[in-house]
Design a protein around this motif. Structure first.
Motif, PDB file in Angstrom:
ATOM      1  N   VAL A 329    -128.414  -2.203 -50.026  1.00 11.56           N
ATOM      2  CA  VAL A 329    -127.776  -2.816 -49.131  1.00 11.56           C
ATOM      3  C   VAL A 329    -126.950  -3.009 -48.660  1.00 11.56           C
ATOM      4  N   ARG A 330    -126.753  -4.237 -47.637  1.00 15.28           N
ATOM      5  CA  ARG A 330    -125.966  -3.985 -46.685  1.00 15.28           C
ATOM      6  C   ARG A 330    -125.170  -5.440 -45.985  1.00 15.28           C
ATOM      7  N   SER A 331    -124.263  -5.575 -46.350  1.00 14.15           N
ATOM      8  CA  SER A 331    -123.857  -6.851 -46.029  1.00 14.15           C
ATOM      9  C   SER A 331    -122.532  -7.243 -45.876  1.00 14.15           C
ATOM     10  N   ARG A 333    -120.021 -10.040 -43.903  1.00 11.91           N
ATOM     11  CA  ARG A 333    -119.597 -11.573 -43.594  1.00 11.91           C
ATOM     12  C   ARG A 333    -120.250 -12.245 -42.213  1.00 11.91           C
ATOM     13  N   GLY A 334    -120.555 -12.846 -42.929  1.00 10.72           N
ATOM     14  CA  GLY A 334    -120.668 -14.340 -41.504  1.00 10.72           C
ATOM     15  C   GLY A 334    -121.748 -13.736 -40.745  1.00 10.72           C
ATOM     16  N   GLU A 335    -122.413 -12.214 -40.774  1.00  2.00           N
ATOM     17  CA  GLU A 335    -123.719 -12.085 -40.199  1.00  2.00           C
ATOM     18  C   GLU A 335    -124.930 -10.898 -41.037  1.00  2.00           C
ATOM     19  N   GLY A 336    -125.004 -11.429 -42.040  1.00  2.00           N
ATOM     20  CA  GLY A 336    -126.304 -11.320 -42.688  1.00  2.00           C
ATOM     21  C   GLY A 336    -126.403 -10.516 -43.885  1.00  2.00           C
ATOM     22  N   THR A 337    -127.221 -10.167 -44.912  1.00  2.00           N
ATOM     23  CA  THR A 337    -127.414  -9.258 -44.856  1.00  2.00           C
ATOM     24  C   THR A 337    -129.046  -8.218 -45.426  1.00  2.00           C
ATOM     25  N   TYR A 338    -129.168  -7.405 -44.976  1.00  2.23           N
ATOM     26  CA  TYR A 338    -130.061  -5.928 -45.102  1.00  2.23           C
ATOM     27  C   TYR A 338    -130.536  -5.002 -46.672  1.00  2.23           C
TER      28      TYR A 338
END
Length: 345
Positions: A329-331, A333-338
């Motif tokens: 998981v990569r996240s 703030r303000g750019e979303g989550t993968y």
């Protein structure tokens, strides 16, 4: 006919006939040697021939009688052991056979009786283990159901219940201010609408968890597309889906991937405040790759201070590891989550 001649009785008869043949050859050789070397008056060529013929005739008769007599007892004992093996093969492990003789067949029969006792004991142990396993499965199912109920009740209390209480308080305040302070009342009503929207989103996410766990015989792609279709109708989210319809996966993998996708969409719906979600599921050499991305507010993946989000991520990771896969998981703030999931296949 040939099969009958190879039975135990005829084997004994053949052995007796072979003994008669060897004895005849030996006697004939001795008598001929005496006749040639010493030529006694009592031993003539005709006497040798007559003696040999009578000896062979009586030997054949006695061989048949002795072969049937001794072979019959042996055949009965072997038949009893064959019946015992057949009973073992059919599951009658309590069958036994006993002989009075003290020979190798008796020893083998005793060993087979011991084998029957061991098989009977093992079958009883397997039945007991199966019953215990069934009890454990029921207990685990009840425990899992209870844990899920407690979690849903906790989520309803922590989120929906508090938001409904806030709606009640703000609505009452707006009613009191609508005549004297209409602007503040209008502001309160807007907050009521926003809170109601959040409450509705929270309830939809909880209802998403209450969907059946199983795909009900549907392919994984059909189940996910149907789930996304319902969310598109009931929420403001838009989806971009790239997924093959002919994925050949085991039932276990499909169920876990469906639940992982369900959990990921629930987290997006409840916490991300996203407007667009992208889902890719493709097969690569020796692996299945699942990618889920949203354009929401994101979070600090290192801190994971949001307890509910951490619980959802933990559940997805555990399901992935049960399939022998990797969960990333990569996240920001303000750019979303993968979310990237790789399952070996």
């Amino acid at each position: 006919m040939l099969r009958k001649l190879s039975s135990t009785r005829y084997m004994y008869i053949r052995s007796h006939l072979y003994a008669v043949f060897l004895t005849t050859i030996l006697l004939l050789s001795m008598l001929l040697s005496i006749h040639v070397l010493f030529a006694p008056d009592w031993l003539s060529a005709g006497g040798i021939v007559a003696f040999t013929l009578f000896y062979v005739l009586f030997g054949i008769v006695i061989s048949f009688y002795a072969g049937f007599k001794s072979g019959g007892s042996m055949k009965e004992r072997l038949d009893d052991m064959s019946v015992l093996i057949t009973k073992f093969a059919n599951g009658h492990y309590d069958a036994r056979v006993y002989f009075q003789e003290r020979d190798e067949i008796t020893r083998i029969s005793n060993e087979m009786n011991e084998l029957g006792e061991k098989l009977e004991s093992q079958v009883a142990s397997l039945k007991r283990m199966a019953d215990e396993k069934a009890d454990y499965a029921k207990s685990a199912h009840k425990a899992a159901a209870m844990e899920e109920r407690q979690r849903l009740a906790r989520d309803l209390h922590d989120a929906v219940s508090q938001q409904l209480f806030a709606l009640t308080m703000m609505s009452e305040a707006a009613v009191r201010q609508i005549d004297q302070q209409p602007e503040e009342a209008r502001t309160q009503i807007r907050e009521v609408a926003n809170t109601a929207l959040k409450t509705q989103t929270e309830m939809r996410a909880l209802l998403l968890h209450l969907r059946p766990v199983h795909l009900s015989g549907e392919p994984l792609s059909s189940g996910i597309r149907k789930l996304i279709g319902e969310l598109e109708q009931k929420t403001q989210l838009t989806f971009t889906v790239h997924m093959a319809d002919d994925l050949k996966l085991s039932e276990t993998i499909e169920e876990h991937l469906f639940r992982i996708t369900q959990e990921a969409l629930s987290n997006i719906l409840r916490h991300a405040e996203a407007s667009h979600v992208k889902l890719d599921m493709v097969t690569r050499p020796n692996e299945l790759f699942l990618h889920i991305r949203d354009d929401g507010r994101g979070f600090d993946a290192q801190e994971r201070t949001d307890r509910k989000t951490s619980y959802g991520l933990k559940t997805m990771k555990e399901r992935t590891e049960e399939l022998g896969g990797t969960f990333t998981v990569r996240s920001v703030r303000g750019e979303g989550t993968y979310i990237d999931i790789r399952i070996p296949c």
